[in-house]
Motif scaffolding. Structure first.
Motif, PDB file in Angstrom:
ATOM      1  N   ILE A 172       4.920  -0.949  -7.610  1.00  0.00           N
ATOM      2  CA  ILE A 172       5.292   0.370  -8.135  1.00  0.00           C
ATOM      3  C   ILE A 172       5.119   0.408  -9.651  1.00  0.00           C
ATOM      4  CG2 ILE A 172       7.235   1.954  -8.523  1.00  0.00           C
ATOM      5  CD1 ILE A 172       8.285   1.035  -5.740  1.00  0.00           C
ATOM      6  N   THR A 173       5.593  -0.624 -10.330  1.00  0.00           N
ATOM      7  CA  THR A 173       5.526  -0.606 -11.795  1.00  0.00           C
ATOM      8  C   THR A 173       4.101  -0.791 -12.310  1.00  0.00           C
ATOM      9  OG1 THR A 173       6.142  -2.945 -11.884  1.00  0.00           O
ATOM     10  CG2 THR A 173       7.918  -1.334 -12.165  1.00  0.00           C
ATOM     11  N   VAL A 174       3.287  -1.583 -11.610  1.00  0.00           N
ATOM     12  CA  VAL A 174       1.881  -1.718 -12.019  1.00  0.00           C
ATOM     13  C   VAL A 174       1.181  -0.371 -11.876  1.00  0.00           C
ATOM     14  CG1 VAL A 174      -0.343  -2.723 -11.338  1.00  0.00           C
ATOM     15  CG2 VAL A 174       1.645  -4.199 -11.636  1.00  0.00           C
ATOM     16  N   GLN A 175       1.438   0.341 -10.766  1.00  0.00           N
ATOM     17  CA  GLN A 175       0.850   1.667 -10.569  1.00  0.00           C
ATOM     18  C   GLN A 175       1.324   2.637 -11.653  1.00  0.00           C
ATOM     19  OE1 GLN A 175      -1.411   3.248  -8.957  1.00  0.00           O
ATOM     20  NE2 GLN A 175      -0.774   5.342  -9.320  1.00  0.00           N
ATOM     21  N   LYS A 176       2.616   2.586 -11.973  1.00  0.00           N
ATOM     22  CA  LYS A 176       3.171   3.467 -13.008  1.00  0.00           C
ATOM     23  C   LYS A 176       2.525   3.175 -14.363  1.00  0.00           C
ATOM     24  CE  LYS A 176       7.249   4.327 -15.765  1.00  0.00           C
ATOM     25  NZ  LYS A 176       6.423   4.309 -16.956  1.00  0.00           N
ATOM     26  N   ASN A 177       2.424   1.900 -14.699  1.00  0.00           N
ATOM     27  CA  ASN A 177       1.823   1.527 -15.983  1.00  0.00           C
ATOM     28  C   ASN A 177       0.365   1.950 -16.057  1.00  0.00           C
ATOM     29  OD1 ASN A 177       4.233   0.337 -16.669  1.00  0.00           O
ATOM     30  ND2 ASN A 177       3.570  -1.720 -16.162  1.00  0.00           N
ATOM     31  N   THR A 178      -0.354   1.775 -14.966  1.00  0.00           N
ATOM     32  CA  THR A 178      -1.758   2.172 -14.926  1.00  0.00           C
ATOM     33  C   THR A 178      -1.887   3.664 -15.172  1.00  0.00           C
ATOM     34  OG1 THR A 178      -2.244   0.384 -13.385  1.00  0.00           O
ATOM     35  CG2 THR A 178      -3.830   2.195 -13.483  1.00  0.00           C
ATOM     36  N   ARG A 179      -1.041   4.431 -14.522  1.00  0.00           N
ATOM     37  CA  ARG A 179      -1.078   5.895 -14.678  1.00  0.00           C
ATOM     38  C   ARG A 179      -0.669   6.301 -16.092  1.00  0.00           C
ATOM     39  NH1 ARG A 179      -0.881   9.737 -10.430  1.00  0.00           N
ATOM     40  NH2 ARG A 179      -0.981  11.788 -11.364  1.00  0.00           N
ATOM     41  N   ASP A 180       0.383   5.684 -16.614  1.00  0.00           N
ATOM     42  CA  ASP A 180       0.832   6.007 -17.971  1.00  0.00           C
ATOM     43  C   ASP A 180      -0.255   5.714 -18.998  1.00  0.00           C
ATOM     44  OD1 ASP A 180       3.290   6.776 -16.999  1.00  0.00           O
ATOM     45  OD2 ASP A 180       4.336   4.948 -17.641  1.00  0.00           O
ATOM     46  N   PHE A 206       0.827  -1.201   0.000  1.00  0.00           N
ATOM     47  CA  PHE A 206       0.000   0.000   0.000  1.00  0.00           C
ATOM     48  C   PHE A 206       0.868   1.260   0.000  1.00  0.00           C
ATOM     49  CE2 PHE A 206      -2.201   3.466   2.111  1.00  0.00           C
ATOM     50  CZ  PHE A 206      -3.318   3.573   1.305  1.00  0.00           C
ATOM     51  N   ALA A 207       1.923   1.249   0.793  1.00  0.00           N
ATOM     52  CA  ALA A 207       2.772   2.438   0.921  1.00  0.00           C
ATOM     53  C   ALA A 207       3.451   2.790  -0.398  1.00  0.00           C
ATOM     54  CB  ALA A 207       3.821   2.222   2.018  1.00  0.00           C
ATOM     55  N   VAL A 208       3.980   1.790  -1.117  1.00  0.00           N
ATOM     56  CA  VAL A 208       4.694   2.113  -2.359  1.00  0.00           C
ATOM     57  C   VAL A 208       3.752   2.565  -3.461  1.00  0.00           C
ATOM     58  CG1 VAL A 208       6.709   0.675  -1.840  1.00  0.00           C
ATOM     59  CG2 VAL A 208       4.844  -0.288  -3.207  1.00  0.00           C
ATOM     60  N   VAL A 209       2.538   2.008  -3.495  1.00  0.00           N
ATOM     61  CA  VAL A 209       1.565   2.470  -4.491  1.00  0.00           C
ATOM     62  C   VAL A 209       1.186   3.913  -4.200  1.00  0.00           C
ATOM     63  CG1 VAL A 209      -0.815   2.182  -5.298  1.00  0.00           C
ATOM     64  CG2 VAL A 209       0.680   0.202  -5.115  1.00  0.00           C
ATOM     65  N   SER A 210       0.945   4.213  -2.945  1.00  0.00           N
ATOM     66  CA  SER A 210       0.586   5.574  -2.545  1.00  0.00           C
ATOM     67  C   SER A 210       1.735   6.540  -2.791  1.00  0.00           C
ATOM     68  CB  SER A 210       0.185   5.584  -1.070  1.00  0.00           C
ATOM     69  OG  SER A 210      -0.383   6.807  -0.726  1.00  0.00           O
ATOM     70  N   LEU A 211       2.959   6.099  -2.506  1.00  0.00           N
ATOM     71  CA  LEU A 211       4.126   6.946  -2.740  1.00  0.00           C
ATOM     72  C   LEU A 211       4.314   7.213  -4.228  1.00  0.00           C
ATOM     73  CD1 LEU A 211       6.656   8.422  -1.761  1.00  0.00           C
ATOM     74  CD2 LEU A 211       7.860   6.229  -1.875  1.00  0.00           C
ATOM     75  N   GLN A 212       4.179   6.177  -5.047  1.00  0.00           N
ATOM     76  CA  GLN A 212       4.356   6.360  -6.488  1.00  0.00           C
ATOM     77  C   GLN A 212       3.316   7.331  -7.030  1.00  0.00           C
ATOM     78  OE1 GLN A 212       2.786   5.711  -9.560  1.00  0.00           O
ATOM     79  NE2 GLN A 212       4.629   6.090 -10.722  1.00  0.00           N
ATOM     80  N   LYS A 213       2.087   7.209  -6.560  1.00  0.00           N
ATOM     81  CA  LYS A 213       1.040   8.119  -7.001  1.00  0.00           C
ATOM     82  C   LYS A 213       1.345   9.547  -6.553  1.00  0.00           C
ATOM     83  CE  LYS A 213      -3.903   9.050  -6.829  1.00  0.00           C
ATOM     84  NZ  LYS A 213      -3.622  10.415  -7.200  1.00  0.00           N
ATOM     85  N   SER A 214       1.816   9.715  -5.334  1.00  0.00           N
ATOM     86  CA  SER A 214       2.128  11.051  -4.823  1.00  0.00           C
ATOM     87  C   SER A 214       3.271  11.698  -5.595  1.00  0.00           C
ATOM     88  CB  SER A 214       2.509  10.985  -3.337  1.00  0.00           C
ATOM     89  OG  SER A 214       1.444  10.508  -2.576  1.00  0.00           O
ATOM     90  N   VAL A 215       4.307  10.911  -5.874  1.00  0.00           N
ATOM     91  CA  VAL A 215       5.443  11.428  -6.648  1.00  0.00           C
ATOM     92  C   VAL A 215       4.971  11.842  -8.032  1.00  0.00           C
ATOM     93  CG1 VAL A 215       7.615  10.762  -7.761  1.00  0.00           C
ATOM     94  CG2 VAL A 215       7.211  10.173  -5.365  1.00  0.00           C
TER      95      VAL A 215
END
Length: 132
Positions: free
Chosen positions: A116-124, A50-59
């Motif tokens: 982290i990478t799944v969150q990044k890909n989703t955002r991209d 949870f923390a890394v997904v939230s951090l990646q989104k915040s960054v």
């Protein structure tokens, strides 16, 4: 230039997340440790994910000039580092084989990298769909 993330990278990210998370949980299920110890490690894994997904989104929000409070940003960093420290301290003091300690450490790192990478890909891919 906005590009869609390749299907290969999306698949590799999901595989990393799945392999790390499932590997960690299967290792816990098969481990000869008390239920409260298993619960500790499971909770640390969930906190870390949870923390890394939230951090990646915040960054990412900050990079795109979306509002993120300093307090929330700091909490994201704190929770991410706390999960790593808690896992490290738990494994350091655990009465399990060094190979098991290494297994849990690497499964944890693989899982949080995958998250982290799944969150990044989703955002991209979300940004790509909106730019059409």
């Amino acid at each position: 230039m906005v590009q869609k993330t390749s299907n290969a990278f999306v698949a590799a990210s999901w595989i990393a997340l799945g392999a790390g998370t499932i590997g960690f949980i299967v290792g816990l299920a098969r481990a000869e440790m008390l239920l409260n110890e298993k619960g500790y490690y499971f909770t640390v894994l969930m906190l870390g994910l949870f923390a890394v997904v939230s951090l990646q989104k915040s960054v990412r929000d900050r990079l795109e000039n979306l509002p993120v409070t300093d307090m929330y940003y700091g909490i994201c960093w704190f929770a991410t580092l706390l999960s790593i420290v808690l896992l490290t301290v738990g494994l350091w003091n655990a009465t399990i084989l060094p190979s098991e300690k290494g297994f849990y450490a690497f499964a944890f790192l693989l899982a949080i990298f995958g998250a982290i990478t799944v969150q990044k890909n989703t955002r991209d891919n979300m940004n790509f769909d909106q730019s059409k």
